[in-house]
Design a protein around this motif. Sequence first.
Motif, PDB file in Angstrom:
ATOM      1  N   GLY A 131       0.817  -1.214   0.000  1.00 57.97           N
ATOM      2  CA  GLY A 131       0.000   0.000   0.000  1.00 57.97           C
ATOM      3  C   GLY A 131       0.852   1.265   0.000  1.00 57.97           C
ATOM      4  O   GLY A 131       0.331   2.365  -0.044  1.00 57.97           O
ATOM      5  N   GLU A 132       2.189   1.078   0.040  1.00 63.42           N
ATOM      6  CA  GLU A 132       3.064   2.262   0.078  1.00 63.42           C
ATOM      7  C   GLU A 132       3.916   2.361  -1.179  1.00 63.42           C
ATOM      8  O   GLU A 132       4.046   1.411  -1.942  1.00 63.42           O
ATOM      9  N   THR A 133       4.520   3.536  -1.329  1.00 61.42           N
ATOM     10  CA  THR A 133       5.412   3.802  -2.467  1.00 61.42           C
ATOM     11  C   THR A 133       6.770   4.219  -1.919  1.00 61.42           C
ATOM     12  O   THR A 133       6.838   4.944  -0.908  1.00 61.42           O
ATOM     13  N   THR A 134       7.839   3.776  -2.575  1.00 63.67           N
ATOM     14  CA  THR A 134       9.182   4.129  -2.094  1.00 63.67           C
ATOM     15  C   THR A 134       9.372   5.652  -2.149  1.00 63.67           C
ATOM     16  O   THR A 134       8.728   6.330  -2.955  1.00 63.67           O
ATOM     17  N   GLU A 135      10.269   6.143  -1.326  1.00 58.78           N
ATOM     18  CA  GLU A 135      10.455   7.595  -1.230  1.00 58.78           C
ATOM     19  C   GLU A 135      10.846   8.233  -2.541  1.00 58.78           C
ATOM     20  O   GLU A 135      10.483   9.373  -2.822  1.00 58.78           O
ATOM     21  N   ASP A 136      11.602   7.490  -3.351  1.00 60.64           N
ATOM     22  CA  ASP A 136      12.004   8.065  -4.641  1.00 60.64           C
ATOM     23  C   ASP A 136      10.888   7.974  -5.681  1.00 60.64           C
ATOM     24  O   ASP A 136      11.069   8.341  -6.828  1.00 60.64           O
ATOM     25  N   GLY A 137       9.722   7.449  -5.261  1.00 61.52           N
ATOM     26  CA  GLY A 137       8.568   7.396  -6.168  1.00 61.52           C
ATOM     27  C   GLY A 137       8.685   6.318  -7.236  1.00 61.52           C
ATOM     28  O   GLY A 137       7.921   6.303  -8.200  1.00 61.52           O
ATOM     29  N   GLN A 138       9.626   5.388  -7.075  1.00 62.36           N
ATOM     30  CA  GLN A 138       9.849   4.385  -8.117  1.00 62.36           C
ATOM     31  C   GLN A 138       8.928   3.171  -8.034  1.00 62.36           C
ATOM     32  O   GLN A 138       8.457   2.689  -9.046  1.00 62.36           O
ATOM     33  N   VAL A 139       8.707   2.671  -6.833  1.00 68.93           N
ATOM     34  CA  VAL A 139       7.969   1.405  -6.704  1.00 68.93           C
ATOM     35  C   VAL A 139       6.832   1.485  -5.686  1.00 68.93           C
ATOM     36  O   VAL A 139       7.024   1.994  -4.580  1.00 68.93           O
ATOM     37  N   SER A 140       5.657   0.994  -6.099  1.00 72.69           N
ATOM     38  CA  SER A 140       4.537   0.850  -5.166  1.00 72.69           C
ATOM     39  C   SER A 140       4.254  -0.635  -5.023  1.00 72.69           C
ATOM     40  O   SER A 140       4.244  -1.364  -6.023  1.00 72.69           O
ATOM     41  N   ILE A 141       4.028  -1.073  -3.801  1.00 72.58           N
ATOM     42  CA  ILE A 141       3.691  -2.480  -3.578  1.00 72.58           C
ATOM     43  C   ILE A 141       2.240  -2.575  -3.119  1.00 72.58           C
ATOM     44  O   ILE A 141       1.819  -1.832  -2.222  1.00 72.58           O
ATOM     45  N   MET A 142       1.486  -3.448  -3.773  1.00 70.78           N
ATOM     46  CA  MET A 142       0.087  -3.639  -3.424  1.00 70.78           C
ATOM     47  C   MET A 142      -0.173  -5.143  -3.304  1.00 70.78           C
ATOM     48  O   MET A 142       0.652  -5.955  -3.717  1.00 70.78           O
ATOM     49  N   THR A 143      -1.335  -5.487  -2.763  1.00 68.65           N
ATOM     50  CA  THR A 143      -1.709  -6.898  -2.717  1.00 68.65           C
ATOM     51  C   THR A 143      -3.091  -7.081  -3.339  1.00 68.65           C
ATOM     52  O   THR A 143      -3.873  -6.133  -3.425  1.00 68.65           O
TER      53      THR A 143
END
Length: 183
Positions: A131-143
């Motif tokens: 549900g979050e995105t890395t600080e550099d805005g590169q990757v979001s992880i969802m389920t």
Amino acid sequence: MQTSSEPPKVAEKPKEPAKKAEKGHPSGDKRFKVLDMTMKRNQYRQDALIEILHKAQESFGFLEEDVLLYVARGLKLPLSKVYGVATFYHLFSLKPNGAHTCVVCLGTACYVKGSAEVLAELEKHTGIHQGETTEDGQVSIMTARCIGACGIAPAVVFDGTVAGKVSPSEAIQKVKPWLNNTP
Ligand code: FES
């Protein structure tokens, strides 16, 4: 962001069940078939919108515009209405803002084949939670809960492409270049 405490109204008058708008999605993505089945089961009723969006989110992990559009067409509702409902309720997540998305299936078939370990490794490696995105805005992880690919469990959708029998290390290999900002 909507501030009104009144939920957007969903059309109440499902006079005649709308006919099936289209068969599948041009992408061939099986998840749209699941969505078709859900709409059919609800007889394309406009007042079933929330339930259908809920199901869509379970399949896709989040609601991207393509999915909202598909539901709008299926139920013969204006996209603005569908979008309004999707943004009003906290239980719905719209497309995450990461440049890349990674949706780990936690449905039963994938779970028993180790998708929770895949997710845990991804979270550890990226330093973010689902549900979050890395600080550099590169990757979001969802389920998601079943993306219709149980035969190749555990399944992960990397940038819209379904990958099967994904091991934790394979998942890391996949997201590594994204985190390093390489194309
Ligand atoms: S449970 Fe993961 S694809 Fe069905």
